[in-house]
Write a protein that holds these residues in place. Sequence first.
Motif, PDB file in Angstrom:
ATOM      1  N   GLU A  75       0.777  -1.186   0.066  1.00 60.64           N
ATOM      2  CA  GLU A  75       0.170   0.000  -0.044  1.00 60.64           C
ATOM      3  C   GLU A  75       0.866   1.056  -0.066  1.00 60.64           C
ATOM      4  N   LYS A  76       0.443   2.214  -0.530  1.00 60.38           N
ATOM      5  CA  LYS A  76       1.031   3.527  -0.663  1.00 60.38           C
ATOM      6  C   LYS A  76      -0.044   4.741  -0.777  1.00 60.38           C
ATOM      7  N   VAL A  77       0.385   6.155  -0.174  1.00 58.70           N
ATOM      8  CA  VAL A  77      -0.321   7.103  -0.083  1.00 58.70           C
ATOM      9  C   VAL A  77       0.497   8.330  -0.731  1.00 58.70           C
ATOM     10  N   TYR A  78      -0.041   9.049  -1.774  1.00 56.86           N
ATOM     11  CA  TYR A  78       0.180  10.187  -2.296  1.00 56.86           C
ATOM     12  C   TYR A  78      -0.364  11.267  -1.887  1.00 56.86           C
ATOM     13  N   TYR A  79       0.635  12.346  -1.775  1.00 55.67           N
ATOM     14  CA  TYR A  79       0.095  13.728  -1.154  1.00 55.67           C
ATOM     15  C   TYR A  79       0.308  14.457  -2.157  1.00 55.67           C
ATOM     16  N   TYR A  80      -0.597  15.391  -2.284  1.00 58.51           N
ATOM     17  CA  TYR A  80      -0.506  16.568  -3.016  1.00 58.51           C
ATOM     18  C   TYR A  80      -0.845  17.952  -2.248  1.00 58.51           C
ATOM     19  N   TYR A  81      -0.108  18.916  -2.250  1.00 54.85           N
ATOM     20  CA  TYR A  81      -0.762  20.104  -1.305  1.00 54.85           C
ATOM     21  C   TYR A  81      -1.430  20.905  -2.422  1.00 54.85           C
ATOM     22  N   LEU A  82      -2.151  21.588  -1.195  1.00 52.68           N
ATOM     23  CA  LEU A  82      -3.436  22.248  -1.992  1.00 52.68           C
ATOM     24  C   LEU A  82      -3.214  23.742  -1.790  1.00 52.68           C
ATOM     25  N   GLU A  83      -2.207  24.299  -0.881  1.00 53.53           N
ATOM     26  CA  GLU A  83      -2.075  25.572  -0.504  1.00 53.53           C
ATOM     27  C   GLU A  83      -0.439  25.575  -0.004  1.00 53.53           C
ATOM     28  N   PRO A  84      -0.053  26.907  -0.273  1.00 54.74           N
ATOM     29  CA  PRO A  84       1.686  27.104   0.331  1.00 54.74           C
ATOM     30  C   PRO A  84       1.485  26.727   1.582  1.00 54.74           C
ATOM     31  N   GLY A  85       2.745  26.602   1.908  1.00 57.06           N
ATOM     32  CA  GLY A  85       2.845  26.271   3.626  1.00 57.06           C
ATOM     33  C   GLY A  85       4.164  26.310   3.762  1.00 57.06           C
ATOM     34  N   THR A  86       4.931  25.919   4.975  1.00 54.57           N
ATOM     35  CA  THR A  86       6.181  25.759   5.203  1.00 54.57           C
ATOM     36  C   THR A  86       7.115  24.977   4.341  1.00 54.57           C
ATOM     37  N   HIS A  87       6.320  23.920   3.761  1.00 58.25           N
ATOM     38  CA  HIS A  87       7.011  23.257   2.918  1.00 58.25           C
ATOM     39  C   HIS A  87       7.609  23.890   1.690  1.00 58.25           C
ATOM     40  N   CYS A  88       7.126  25.028   1.362  1.00 56.36           N
ATOM     41  CA  CYS A  88       7.811  25.880   0.381  1.00 56.36           C
ATOM     42  C   CYS A  88       8.907  26.669   0.469  1.00 56.36           C
ATOM     43  N   GLU A  89       9.480  26.613   1.580  1.00 56.29           N
ATOM     44  CA  GLU A  89      10.614  27.405   2.195  1.00 56.29           C
ATOM     45  C   GLU A  89      11.911  26.604   2.045  1.00 56.29           C
ATOM     46  N   GLY A  90      11.970  25.781   0.863  1.00 56.90           N
ATOM     47  CA  GLY A  90      13.378  25.433   0.733  1.00 56.90           C
ATOM     48  C   GLY A  90      13.520  24.104   0.984  1.00 56.90           C
ATOM     49  N   ARG A  91      13.200  23.651   2.074  1.00 56.82           N
ATOM     50  CA  ARG A  91      13.639  22.463   2.573  1.00 56.82           C
ATOM     51  C   ARG A  91      12.745  21.151   1.999  1.00 56.82           C
ATOM     52  N   ARG A  92      11.474  21.337   1.559  1.00 61.19           N
ATOM     53  CA  ARG A  92      10.600  20.414   1.329  1.00 61.19           C
ATOM     54  C   ARG A  92      10.009  19.755   2.521  1.00 61.19           C
ATOM     55  N   ALA A  93      10.234  19.969   3.643  1.00 60.18           N
ATOM     56  CA  ALA A  93       9.924  19.105   4.867  1.00 60.18           C
ATOM     57  C   ALA A  93       8.363  19.230   4.975  1.00 60.18           C
ATOM     58  N   ARG A  94       7.686  18.196   5.485  1.00 60.60           N
ATOM     59  CA  ARG A  94       6.484  18.129   5.402  1.00 60.60           C
ATOM     60  C   ARG A  94       5.757  19.169   6.226  1.00 60.60           C
ATOM     61  N   SER A  95       4.479  19.826   5.979  1.00 59.60           N
ATOM     62  CA  SER A  95       3.844  20.968   6.331  1.00 59.60           C
ATOM     63  C   SER A  95       2.559  20.619   6.839  1.00 59.60           C
ATOM     64  N   GLY A  96       1.848  21.384   7.763  1.00 61.72           N
ATOM     65  CA  GLY A  96       0.374  21.112   7.933  1.00 61.72           C
ATOM     66  C   GLY A  96      -0.420  21.739   6.952  1.00 61.72           C
ATOM     67  N   ALA A  97       0.000  22.260   5.856  1.00 54.17           N
ATOM     68  CA  ALA A  97      -0.927  22.746   4.876  1.00 54.17           C
ATOM     69  C   ALA A  97      -1.922  21.808   4.283  1.00 54.17           C
ATOM     70  N   PRO A  98      -3.205  22.306   3.902  1.00 54.72           N
ATOM     71  CA  PRO A  98      -4.120  21.399   3.377  1.00 54.72           C
ATOM     72  C   PRO A  98      -3.706  20.567   2.202  1.00 54.72           C
ATOM     73  N   CYS A  99      -4.063  19.412   2.220  1.00 55.74           N
ATOM     74  CA  CYS A  99      -3.484  18.460   1.178  1.00 55.74           C
ATOM     75  C   CYS A  99      -4.606  17.265   0.630  1.00 55.74           C
ATOM     76  N   LEU A 100      -4.427  16.881  -0.543  1.00 58.93           N
ATOM     77  CA  LEU A 100      -4.940  16.004  -1.276  1.00 58.93           C
ATOM     78  C   LEU A 100      -4.243  14.603  -0.836  1.00 58.93           C
ATOM     79  N   SER A 101      -4.914  13.631  -0.119  1.00 52.30           N
ATOM     80  CA  SER A 101      -4.239  12.490   0.009  1.00 52.30           C
ATOM     81  C   SER A 101      -5.070  11.153  -0.634  1.00 52.30           C
ATOM     82  N   ILE A 102      -4.121  10.502  -1.608  1.00 52.22           N
ATOM     83  CA  ILE A 102      -4.717   9.253  -2.350  1.00 52.22           C
ATOM     84  C   ILE A 102      -4.090   8.117  -1.917  1.00 52.22           C
ATOM     85  N   ARG A 103      -4.949   7.119  -1.335  1.00 52.38           N
ATOM     86  CA  ARG A 103      -4.411   5.837  -0.893  1.00 52.38           C
ATOM     87  C   ARG A 103      -4.596   4.812  -2.248  1.00 52.38           C
ATOM     88  N   PHE A 104      -3.796   4.140  -2.065  1.00 52.38           N
ATOM     89  CA  PHE A 104      -3.734   2.719  -3.120  1.00 52.38           C
ATOM     90  C   PHE A 104      -3.645   1.546  -2.452  1.00 52.38           C
TER      91      PHE A 104
END
Length: 139
Positions: free
Chosen positions: A91-120
Amino acid sequence: MFISSSPFQRSRFLVLLALSSLMMGCGHSLRELPDFDAKTWRSDPYACRNMRSSAVPALVSAKEELYEARANDVTALLGPPDEEELRAGTEKVYYYYLEPGTHCEGRRARSGAPCLSIRFGPIGTVTEVLIDPLTPRSN
């Protein structure tokens, strides 16, 4: 050159062929979603340019179309995931961010910004689609 094989090897081959055919037949092709601007979505990785939020309403209204779609079809529609999580088994999950957040600050570390989660699921098709609500905007 044809090399004869035992009946056991032939039957084993036929079983493997049948199983692989079944696995490839699972899921469905993903067609274009009505009113969803896939090109704009794909051109805004990590939602750092804040272009994805305008596509969310169309995605929400058509999210049922994503169920049982294959992973490669989802990637073709939405682009590579911003984040991917591998779960137990296959099983795997894809995450797509919906809004800018702290993940946009260069490190691409996971942020609490809203996202779309798709589980396979184990056969590589979509089993769950979750869309976090967009954060309220202050005017």
